[in-house]
Each structure stands twice: as structure tokens, then as C-alpha cells.
Motif scaffolding. Sequence first.
Motif, PDB file in Angstrom:
ATOM      1  N   SER A  96     -15.651  -2.397  -2.929  1.00  0.00           N
ATOM      2  CA  SER A  96     -14.962  -3.155  -1.870  1.00  0.00           C
ATOM      3  C   SER A  96     -15.687  -4.478  -1.601  1.00  0.00           C
ATOM      4  O   SER A  96     -15.122  -5.380  -1.035  1.00  0.00           O
TER       5      SER A  96
ATOM      6  N   LEU B 186      -9.125 -10.655  -6.574  1.00  0.00           N
ATOM      7  CA  LEU B 186      -9.815 -10.779  -7.868  1.00  0.00           C
ATOM      8  C   LEU B 186      -9.792  -9.491  -8.687  1.00  0.00           C
ATOM      9  O   LEU B 186      -9.794  -9.540  -9.919  1.00  0.00           O
TER      10      LEU B 186
ATOM     11  N   GLY C 251       0.792  -1.205   0.000  1.00  0.00           N
ATOM     12  CA  GLY C 251       0.000   0.000   0.000  1.00  0.00           C
ATOM     13  C   GLY C 251       0.836   1.272   0.000  1.00  0.00           C
ATOM     14  O   GLY C 251       1.956   1.270   0.496  1.00  0.00           O
TER      15      GLY C 251
ATOM     16  N   GLU D 211     -15.261  -8.224  -4.825  1.00  0.00           N
ATOM     17  CA  GLU D 211     -14.509  -9.475  -4.909  1.00  0.00           C
ATOM     18  C   GLU D 211     -15.400 -10.658  -4.523  1.00  0.00           C
ATOM     19  O   GLU D 211     -15.402 -11.677  -5.197  1.00  0.00           O
ATOM     20  N   ILE D 212     -16.191 -10.478  -3.458  1.00  0.00           N
ATOM     21  CA  ILE D 212     -17.038 -11.583  -2.998  1.00  0.00           C
ATOM     22  C   ILE D 212     -18.128 -11.847  -4.018  1.00  0.00           C
ATOM     23  O   ILE D 212     -18.495 -12.990  -4.284  1.00  0.00           O
TER      24      ILE D 212
ATOM     25  N   GLN E 100     -11.283   3.011  -3.047  1.00  0.00           N
ATOM     26  CA  GLN E 100     -11.039   4.303  -2.419  1.00  0.00           C
ATOM     27  C   GLN E 100     -11.308   5.453  -3.383  1.00  0.00           C
ATOM     28  O   GLN E 100     -11.540   6.561  -2.950  1.00  0.00           O
ATOM     29  N   GLY E 101     -11.204   5.198  -4.713  1.00  0.00           N
ATOM     30  CA  GLY E 101     -11.511   6.225  -5.680  1.00  0.00           C
ATOM     31  C   GLY E 101     -10.525   7.367  -5.725  1.00  0.00           C
ATOM     32  O   GLY E 101     -10.864   8.475  -6.152  1.00  0.00           O
ATOM     33  N   ASN E 102      -9.281   7.135  -5.336  1.00  0.00           N
ATOM     34  CA  ASN E 102      -8.296   8.220  -5.336  1.00  0.00           C
ATOM     35  C   ASN E 102      -7.977   8.705  -6.744  1.00  0.00           C
ATOM     36  O   ASN E 102      -7.764   9.895  -6.961  1.00  0.00           O
TER      37      ASN E 102
ATOM     38  N   THR F 172     -10.716  11.056  -7.786  1.00  0.00           N
ATOM     39  CA  THR F 172     -10.577  12.335  -7.080  1.00  0.00           C
ATOM     40  C   THR F 172      -9.397  13.132  -7.610  1.00  0.00           C
ATOM     41  O   THR F 172      -9.495  14.336  -7.841  1.00  0.00           O
ATOM     42  N   GLY F 173      -8.286  12.435  -7.809  1.00  0.00           N
ATOM     43  CA  GLY F 173      -7.069  13.100  -8.277  1.00  0.00           C
ATOM     44  C   GLY F 173      -7.239  13.721  -9.654  1.00  0.00           C
ATOM     45  O   GLY F 173      -6.466  14.586 -10.042  1.00  0.00           O
TER      46      GLY F 173
ATOM     47  N   THR G 232      -1.594   5.227  -7.627  1.00  0.00           N
ATOM     48  CA  THR G 232      -2.551   6.207  -8.125  1.00  0.00           C
ATOM     49  C   THR G 232      -1.844   7.430  -8.675  1.00  0.00           C
ATOM     50  O   THR G 232      -2.163   7.900  -9.773  1.00  0.00           O
TER      51      THR G 232
ATOM     52  N   VAL H 166     -17.544   3.008  -3.740  1.00  0.00           N
ATOM     53  CA  VAL H 166     -17.271   2.190  -2.566  1.00  0.00           C
ATOM     54  C   VAL H 166     -17.853   0.789  -2.706  1.00  0.00           C
ATOM     55  O   VAL H 166     -17.366  -0.145  -2.079  1.00  0.00           O
TER      56      VAL H 166
ATOM     57  N   PRO I  75      -4.467  -2.031  -3.445  1.00  0.00           N
ATOM     58  CA  PRO I  75      -3.294  -2.625  -2.810  1.00  0.00           C
ATOM     59  C   PRO I  75      -3.541  -4.062  -2.329  1.00  0.00           C
ATOM     60  O   PRO I  75      -3.600  -4.347  -1.142  1.00  0.00           O
TER      61      PRO I  75
END
Lengths: 256, 256
Positions: free
Chosen positions: B92, B132, B12, B95-96, B42-44, B47-48, B17, B89, B128
Motif C-alpha cells: 500500500s 501506479l 471496488g 506507489e509512493i 489486501q492480499g485477497n 488468501t483465496g 479477485t 501490506v 481498485p
Amino acid sequence: KSRCIAVANQKGGVGKTTTAINLATAMAAVRKKILILDLDPQGNASTGLGVRHDQRAINSYHVLIGENSISEAIVETSIPGLHVVPSGVDLSGAEIELVEFEDRLFRLKTALAERIDDYDYVLIDCPPALGLLTVNALTAANAVLVPLQCEFFALEGISHLVRTIERIKKSYNPDLEIQGIVLTMFDSRNNLSDAVASDVRQYFGDIVYETVIPRNVRVSEAPSHGKPVLLYDTRCAGSQAYIHLASEVLKRESRL
Amino acid sequence: KSRCIAVANQKGGVGKTTTAINLATAMAAVRKKILILDLDPQGNASTGLGVRHDQRAINSYHVLIGENSISEAIVETSIPGLHVVPSGVDLSGAEIELVEFEDRLFRLKTALAERIDDYDYVLIDCPPALGLLTVNALTAANAVLVPLQCEFFALEGISHLVRTIERIKKSYNPDLEIQGIVLTMFDSRNNLSDAVASDVRQYFGDIVYETVIPRNVRVSEAPSHGKPVLLYDTRCAGSQAYIHLASEVLKRESRL
Ligand SMILES: Nc1ncnc2c1ncn2[C@@H]1O[C@H](COP(=O)(O)OP(=O)(O)OP(=O)(O)O)[C@@H](O)[C@H]1O
Ligand SMILES: Nc1ncnc2c1ncn2[C@@H]1O[C@H](COP(=O)(O)OP(=O)(O)OP(=O)(O)O)[C@@H](O)[C@H]1O
Ligand SMILES: [Mg+2]
Ligand SMILES: [Mg+2]
């Protein structure tokens, strides 16, 4: 009665592992019996505490899927009173394997029950995600300690983390509280650090510890010597900050 | 013919990003058509690049589970030639959910096929972890660009990352190559940076780019203005390094 604290934040590289191993070392130094649980496939906590790779054959992956008991995975460190359940690379596939289990959210809590009473504190070093591994840590824990790097991107994810903790508390673990938020890698030469720190204090108030961990090169050098910075260079600013943090954490714990 | 590059490293906070958005901006500046795919909950990256939260209603999560096409998720940025598929979000929990799909390893590759020919390059910003989501990036990509922070813990996971790339190449994506490794957050005042950099060059040789990204406070300030550092402060050392990196990446691409 023993307590379990999850060190968690889905943002990467914010100081979770560094905080977990140094807090544990500082607590062991005041004669608390501590177990660190490395739940990150990278195994940085295991390395940072000098656990050799041949000591990681049985690790937190085997404990989660039920192949071994936690007792079989526990390794003593060179620090008196500080034990570790190391992690292994298999852990990166664990999330997909855990989905098959009925009790997939409580695998860690159940596995820990066998030995938890032997320790004053269990600290769980979480991976940088809010998947099944971190959720297992949050259902097993009594409290969450959140390292927050004084950077803009790190600030972004904090509300999602807090919402996830609230959700777990409501549905699965009514005990769960945020023990505190610790500001990490604070760089006094950089206005951004100040701006982030004051934003966080304004928003979260007393939840934020007074202790701030400064950015300090000795902290990042320590892992290459297989030691927490507290042992590598006790007098440096990083170590002193972790000693203060430990006393603040223990003070909050005693108020419960 | 368009090319897809995954920016990946399970460690991490190493600059994935930051590298993805600045490399993309530098390539767009030389008239390449670029799509950035934000695969991190996280969507950085979103945002960036100044993508507002109301523009993220349809995002990479909906594309992966098949609720929307990639065309419906694409957002234009203020930078000509640079488009983004933002993340949300919900990702997150993806994956499941992805585990249920027969073609769970190729969801992204299939979804991308519809629009990939409209771009010269697609850059995927990975979370990080080696779960999957990152595996989907590695099966969709032609090449991997690995940011490597000049710190000891970051060095530890690199062999696991390389083994994972080899495994994906052998079983699912014979095209996949490592485009290169870029050293990030290099701090010339700190011996550790030098030690890590020379270790990496010794071990990986020419795979490591000549360009080294210095630690530079302007880089960490840029995201709070919703801009890549290349636009926030073109003359600073960080921006100049990313401009050099882009020309090195394009040079390697032209040799293929
Ligand atoms: N106070 C500090 N000063 C300087 N460097 C630090 C400090 N704290 C941590 N570091 C370094 O920053 C990097 C990130 O820290 P660490 O690995 O503890 O974060 P993490 O949150 O556990 O990362 P991950 O998300 O990958 O698990 C490491 O190389 C570590 O040595
Ligand atoms: N060259 C640099 N100099 C100074 N700060 C930097 C540099 N590159 C990145 N940063 C900062 O370091 C932090 C980590 O970078 P970034 O978020 O890009 O890493 P990442 O690998 O994408 O993290 P994650 O693993 O959470 O996705 C950010 O706050 C970013 O602004
Ligand atoms: Mg860690
Ligand atoms: Mg990132």
C-alpha cells in the motif's frame, strides 16, 4: 463546533459511498449543516447526490493541489443543508502529484479550514485504498466511520485499517478516534453474514453500531435516479436502517 | 508463447479477485501452467488460494522495488500447475516509493520477464484504483479482462477505465487489448441487473462474454475455506459459470 468524519475502508465495494450520502442526508433532515467531500476519483458520491458533470469542473483535485479554494468547489444539492465538494477523474493522478508537496499529508486539512466552521459535520467519502488521499482524510478528520461488508474478504483487511488509523493518530492527528464500525449488506438468508457479524462484534465490542444495514435492492437502485435511497424510497429497509444509524452516530457525538 | 492478462477495474468489490482465482483454477484444471500475481495490498487472492501468511514474507512489493527476484517470491498452491506471487501490506506504500524510479511504469514487466516463459498464462489481480500498481499491470499485460458488477455505480467508471487502457496502449504498450468484459454478481431477481447487463451489451457488443457470473452465496463462502469456489463446490452455479468463462477466454485466445 464542527466535526469531520472520514468514511473509510480500503476494501472495495463495502458501502462507503452509500453510507456517506445516506448518513449525510439523514443528518441534513434533522437540520444539521453537512458538507460531503468526495475524495474518490470515481465520483460516485457526487453522482449519488445528483451533481451534474458540468458542476464538477472545479473539484476536490483542484482543492488538494491548491489551484482553487474549497469555496470555489462547493456545490449545493437539492437537499436543504447538504453541500458537496465533487470529485473528478484527475483525482486518480493526484497521489503522484501530492508526493511533491512538503505538506502532502495535510493538504486537505489546510484547505478545509477555510469553510469548516460553516458546517456541523463534514463527511469524507474515501477511495478504496490507504494511499495519500485516504491519509489526507485521516489527518483532517476527528473520527473515522468504517463500513464493513458482512463477507470474508472484507474482514481480512480490517486489522490493517485499524493499525493505519492508530499510526496516523500517534504521528499526525492525536484527536483521531474510530467513531464506529457499521455492518453493511447484511443478508439474513446467508449464514456467512451472521458468522462475520458475530466475529466483528466479539472482536470490536461496543465500537460496532447496533444498527445493521441490510442488503436491500432499493439501495442499489437509488443511484441511477441521482438520489440517496433515503429520498428515493424512505420506507424501505435500507432507508430505515440509515435513519437509525444517523441517530446512533449523533448520540455518540453528543456524548463527547 | 506465454500470455499475460490483467484483471482490472478501479471500482471496488466488483469480483476482480474472485474472477482471477477461479479463472486461474479452471485453466489449471485443463493443464495450463498458471501464475497469479497478487498486486492488491489486501492480499485477497493470496488468501483465496490458501497461501499462509508465513509464505508471504517475500511478495510482489519486494519484486516491484527490486529487493527480490520474482523467482524468490513464487509460491506453489495446492492446485497442480497453479503458482502465486503473493502480496503484502507493504504494497500500500509502494506507489509512493515507485515514483522515485526512472522506469516506474515498467517495474513489473521487467521483473516478470525472468519467469514468464515458464507459464502459459500470468493473471494479475489488480487493486481498485488506476494508480501506479494498475498501470504497471497494464504495461506488462497483453490483454485486460474487466469484471463488471451489474450495479449502477459500477457502470459509471467503465469509460474512464477504457480511456486509461487506450492511453497506455498508445503510449507504452501497443499490444494491449481488452480480452473481454465479464458481467458479475448478476441477480436474476433484480431488474437493475438486467438493465445494466443490456446497457453494457448494447454499448460494448461482442467484447462482453456470453458467460454471466450469477450472484451465488457459495462463491462468497469459499474464501473462508482458503479455496476457490471451483474446488469448494464445483457443482454450484458460480463454479459452473467460471468453467464456462474459462473456455470462452481460451477460445478467444486461440483465435489470436
Ligand atoms: N445495503 C445495500 N444493499 C444493496 N446494495 C448496496 C447496499 N449498500 C451498497 N450497495 C450497492 O453495492 C455497491 C457498492 O456500494 P458502494 O459503491 O457504496 O461501496 P464503496 O465502498 O463506496 O465502493 P468503492 O470501494 O468502489 O468506493 C453499489 O452498487 C451500491 O449501490
Ligand atoms: N458471483 C458472486 N456471488 C456472490 N458473491 C460474490 C461473487 N463474486 C464475488 N463475490 C463476493 O463479493 C465480494 C467482492 O468480490 P471480490 O473481492 O472478488 O471483488 P474485488 O473487485 O476483487 O474487490 P476489491 O476491489 O476490494 O479488490 C467478496 O466478498 C466476494 O466473496
Ligand atoms: Mg465509493
Ligand atoms: Mg480484489
